[in-house]
Design a protein around this motif. Structure first.
Motif, PDB file in Angstrom:
ATOM      1  N   ALA A 200      27.945  44.883  42.557  1.00 28.65           N
ATOM      2  CA  ALA A 200      27.999  43.448  42.796  1.00 28.65           C
ATOM      3  C   ALA A 200      29.439  42.952  42.826  1.00 28.65           C
ATOM      4  O   ALA A 200      29.794  42.110  43.664  1.00 28.65           O
ATOM      5  CB  ALA A 200      27.207  42.720  41.724  1.00 28.65           C
ATOM      6  N   VAL A 201      30.255  43.496  41.923  1.00 28.73           N
ATOM      7  CA  VAL A 201      31.658  43.080  41.896  1.00 28.73           C
ATOM      8  C   VAL A 201      32.353  43.451  43.202  1.00 28.73           C
ATOM      9  O   VAL A 201      33.062  42.648  43.812  1.00 28.73           O
ATOM     10  CB  VAL A 201      32.380  43.720  40.693  1.00 28.73           C
ATOM     11  CG1 VAL A 201      33.878  43.476  40.776  1.00 28.73           C
ATOM     12  CG2 VAL A 201      31.826  43.164  39.395  1.00 28.73           C
ATOM     13  N   GLN A 202      32.163  44.690  43.659  1.00 31.47           N
ATOM     14  CA  GLN A 202      32.803  45.113  44.898  1.00 31.47           C
ATOM     15  C   GLN A 202      32.248  44.346  46.100  1.00 31.47           C
ATOM     16  O   GLN A 202      32.996  43.992  47.024  1.00 31.47           O
ATOM     17  CB  GLN A 202      32.618  46.620  45.085  1.00 31.47           C
ATOM     18  CG  GLN A 202      33.423  47.446  44.092  1.00 31.47           C
ATOM     19  CD  GLN A 202      33.218  48.936  44.282  1.00 31.47           C
ATOM     20  OE1 GLN A 202      32.106  49.398  44.587  1.00 31.47           O
ATOM     21  NE2 GLN A 202      34.287  49.718  44.070  1.00 31.47           N
ATOM     22  N   GLY A 203      30.941  44.053  46.087  1.00 35.21           N
ATOM     23  CA  GLY A 203      30.341  43.302  47.190  1.00 35.21           C
ATOM     24  C   GLY A 203      30.864  41.880  47.259  1.00 35.21           C
ATOM     25  O   GLY A 203      31.196  41.376  48.344  1.00 35.21           O
ATOM     26  N   LEU A 204      30.947  41.212  46.129  1.00 30.94           N
ATOM     27  CA  LEU A 204      31.464  39.836  46.101  1.00 30.94           C
ATOM     28  C   LEU A 204      32.940  39.797  46.468  1.00 30.94           C
ATOM     29  O   LEU A 204      33.392  38.866  47.147  1.00 30.94           O
ATOM     30  CB  LEU A 204      31.254  39.226  44.714  1.00 30.94           C
ATOM     31  CG  LEU A 204      29.810  38.877  44.349  1.00 30.94           C
ATOM     32  CD1 LEU A 204      29.715  38.460  42.879  1.00 30.94           C
ATOM     33  CD2 LEU A 204      29.285  37.771  45.249  1.00 30.94           C
ATOM     34  N   ALA A 229      42.050  30.242  35.210  1.00 34.67           N
ATOM     35  CA  ALA A 229      41.887  28.829  35.569  1.00 34.67           C
ATOM     36  C   ALA A 229      43.197  28.302  36.148  1.00 34.67           C
ATOM     37  O   ALA A 229      44.287  28.602  35.640  1.00 34.67           O
ATOM     38  CB  ALA A 229      41.485  28.010  34.352  1.00 34.67           C
ATOM     39  N   THR A 230      43.103  27.515  37.204  1.00 32.03           N
ATOM     40  CA  THR A 230      44.274  26.920  37.840  1.00 32.03           C
ATOM     41  C   THR A 230      44.059  25.417  38.011  1.00 32.03           C
ATOM     42  O   THR A 230      42.927  24.955  38.206  1.00 32.03           O
ATOM     43  CB  THR A 230      44.553  27.544  39.215  1.00 32.03           C
ATOM     44  OG1 THR A 230      43.406  27.365  40.062  1.00 32.03           O
ATOM     45  CG2 THR A 230      44.860  29.033  39.083  1.00 32.03           C
ATOM     46  N   THR A 231      45.146  24.684  37.945  1.00 31.05           N
ATOM     47  CA  THR A 231      45.114  23.231  38.145  1.00 31.05           C
ATOM     48  C   THR A 231      46.306  22.828  38.992  1.00 31.05           C
ATOM     49  O   THR A 231      47.441  23.247  38.739  1.00 31.05           O
ATOM     50  CB  THR A 231      45.164  22.479  36.800  1.00 31.05           C
ATOM     51  OG1 THR A 231      44.019  22.806  36.025  1.00 31.05           O
ATOM     52  CG2 THR A 231      45.196  20.967  37.028  1.00 31.05           C
ATOM     53  N   ALA A 255      37.198  34.866  38.979  1.00 27.26           N
ATOM     54  CA  ALA A 255      36.906  36.073  38.208  1.00 27.26           C
ATOM     55  C   ALA A 255      37.915  37.155  38.582  1.00 27.26           C
ATOM     56  O   ALA A 255      38.271  37.323  39.762  1.00 27.26           O
ATOM     57  CB  ALA A 255      35.489  36.552  38.493  1.00 27.26           C
ATOM     58  N   THR A 256      38.380  37.890  37.584  1.00 21.88           N
ATOM     59  CA  THR A 256      39.324  38.985  37.808  1.00 21.88           C
ATOM     60  C   THR A 256      38.822  40.251  37.132  1.00 21.88           C
ATOM     61  O   THR A 256      38.027  40.200  36.182  1.00 21.88           O
ATOM     62  CB  THR A 256      40.726  38.639  37.262  1.00 21.88           C
ATOM     63  OG1 THR A 256      40.659  38.507  35.825  1.00 21.88           O
ATOM     64  CG2 THR A 256      41.249  37.353  37.873  1.00 21.88           C
ATOM     65  N   ALA A 257      39.300  41.374  37.635  1.00 23.33           N
ATOM     66  CA  ALA A 257      38.948  42.686  37.063  1.00 23.33           C
ATOM     67  C   ALA A 257      40.160  43.585  37.157  1.00 23.33           C
ATOM     68  O   ALA A 257      41.048  43.391  37.998  1.00 23.33           O
ATOM     69  CB  ALA A 257      37.759  43.294  37.794  1.00 23.33           C
ATOM     70  N   ALA A 265      43.117  41.880  39.188  1.00 26.79           N
ATOM     71  CA  ALA A 265      43.006  41.448  40.577  1.00 26.79           C
ATOM     72  C   ALA A 265      41.886  40.424  40.714  1.00 26.79           C
ATOM     73  O   ALA A 265      40.841  40.524  40.048  1.00 26.79           O
ATOM     74  CB  ALA A 265      42.733  42.657  41.481  1.00 26.79           C
ATOM     75  N   GLU A 266      42.082  39.441  41.590  1.00 27.82           N
ATOM     76  CA  GLU A 266      41.046  38.443  41.855  1.00 27.82           C
ATOM     77  C   GLU A 266      39.867  39.119  42.544  1.00 27.82           C
ATOM     78  O   GLU A 266      40.035  39.892  43.496  1.00 27.82           O
ATOM     79  CB  GLU A 266      41.595  37.329  42.739  1.00 27.82           C
ATOM     80  CG  GLU A 266      42.645  36.459  42.053  1.00 27.82           C
ATOM     81  CD  GLU A 266      43.113  35.330  42.943  1.00 27.82           C
ATOM     82  OE1 GLU A 266      42.934  35.437  44.177  1.00 27.82           O
ATOM     83  OE2 GLU A 266      43.644  34.338  42.413  1.00 27.82           O
TER      84      GLU A 266
END
Length: 392
Positions: A200-204, A229-231, A255-257, A265-266
């Motif tokens: 799922a992670v690789q697919g997304l 989180a970014t603003t 999400a990052t891994a 990485a994003e």
């Protein structure tokens, strides 16, 4: 001193005191967040989010919904006030095209009623600890940087002053806020999965970033996830009242891994919200700022100055009347001619004049030869001498 002068002097003193009290006591008491503070800002924009239903069904291409039209309502109101501290409820609701609530975030902040910076949380009141601005800018903003509390990362970052410009008919200070860091808000983290199946992670990642292949580190399955989180925020703040008359904001969670390079990485966007103040809300906020500035001008300038000028005028009048009164009393004691009407006079009881008392009696001989012991000119003495017996 005449009573009128006393009254005028007392009134003048009272007016001058009223001027000082209005400017230095009443104005500060009024120019603060009131106990019943309540305002709402409305925004419109687009949202990118992860659809949990599509993800659960294995529909990875449809799991990332992009640029969904949304409306955002931010409602801030006071829930507790004591002394110079007010606790504000800050509730933001993001609604989809069908007015369905997509996300709801509510925080409570304990802030100073004038600077809106953090204050100790009152006992028995629920609020979130923080450092810096949260629900707005100071009521008397300045051309300087302010500390700002970024709730997603739970860090204090600068709200940077960049320029002054007209916005919605008002002169405003423009501030920008830029931040990026690990998502630390526990309420948000509880809604996100700490790990996902490797496929799922690789697919997304392939759907979100089709031109950037992702090579995950290790062989772990499920893959541990972290979140960033970014603003990116720009606010136009009224220079006289501190009202934010316009706001443009982009906020996101990604999400990052761990990748084979060792860096995070994003992988896929969890949430990205881009919004700006609606024209109607911008006009309403500008009117609010204008009304507030007018009230502050009347209370802080016009009322104290009018009372001061009237007090000075009454004091001058009191001095003038007092001087005129004293001059009138002084004129009454000066010597001058007097007119005596003979016809109005009664029987003459005044003593004889000196010329009458000194006139000689014809029967007494020459008064010019009389010595100190003689009684020349006295009718009684003259008669006594005439009737005295003759002695041979």
């Amino acid at each position: 001193m005449r009573k009128t002068s006393w009254y005028l002097g007392a009134a003048a003193t009272l007016l001058v005191a009223t001027s000082a009290v209005t400017r230095f006591a009443v104005l500060p008491a009024v120019h603060q967040v009131p106990d019943d503070a309540d305002f709402t800002m409305h925004f419109a924009g687009g949202m990118t989010l992860l659809d949990p239903q599509a993800l659960q069904a294995g529909n990875l291409p449809g799991a990332i919904v992009r640029n969904l039209p949304v409306t955002v309502d931010r409602h801030v109101h006071a829930v507790h006030a004591s002394g110079s501290t007010v606790v504000l409820s800050d509730r933001t609701v993001v609604s989809g095209p069908q007015k369905q609530a997509l996300t709801t975030i509510e925080k409570r902040w304990s802030v100073d009623r004038r600077t809106l910076l953090d204050r100790p949380i009152p006992k028995g009141v629920a609020a979130e600890p923080h450092r810096g601005l949260t629900a707005g800018f100071p009521l008397e903003p300045e051309k300087k940087n302010y500390p700002y509390w970024d709730s997603p990362t739970r860090t204090t970052v600068p709200a940077t002053y960049v320029r002054t410009e007209r916005r919605a008919g008002r002169e405003t200070y423009v501030f920008t806020i830029r931040t990026s860091g690990p998502l630390a808000d526990q309420e948000s983290l509880r809604t996100l999965p700490p790990a996902m199946p490797r496929a799922a992670v690789q697919g997304l990642a392939g759907v979100a970033f089709p031109n950037r292949p992702l090579e995950l580190a290790g062989q772990a399955d499920p893959v541990p996830l972290a979140y960033t989180a970014t603003t990116d925020l720009t606010g136009w703040v009224d220079t006289e009242t501190g009202v934010t008359v316009d706001l443009e904001s982009t906020q996101g969670v990604t999400a990052t891994a761990a990748s084979v390079s060792g860096a995070q990485a994003e992988v896929f966007p969890v949430l990205s919200l881009k919004m700006t103040t609606t024209p109607a809300s911008r006009a309403e906020l500008a009117d609010t700022a204008a009304d507030g500035a007018r009230a502050l001008w009347l209370l802080g300038v016009v009322a104290p100055l009018a009372a001061l000028l009237l007090g000075v005028a009454l004091l001058g009048l009191a001095v003038h009347l007092e001087r005129r009164s004293r001059r009138g009393r002084s004129d009454a004691t000066l010597p001058g001619p007097r007119n005596e009407a003979a016809s109005d006079a009664g029987p003459d009881t005044s003593p004889p004049s000196a010329s009458t008392a000194a006139a000689p009696n014809p029967g007494s001989g020459s008064g010019s030869d009389a010595g100190p012991g003689s009684h020349a000119g006295s009718p009684v003495d003259s008669e006594t001498e005439t009737n005295a017996p003759t002695t041979n």
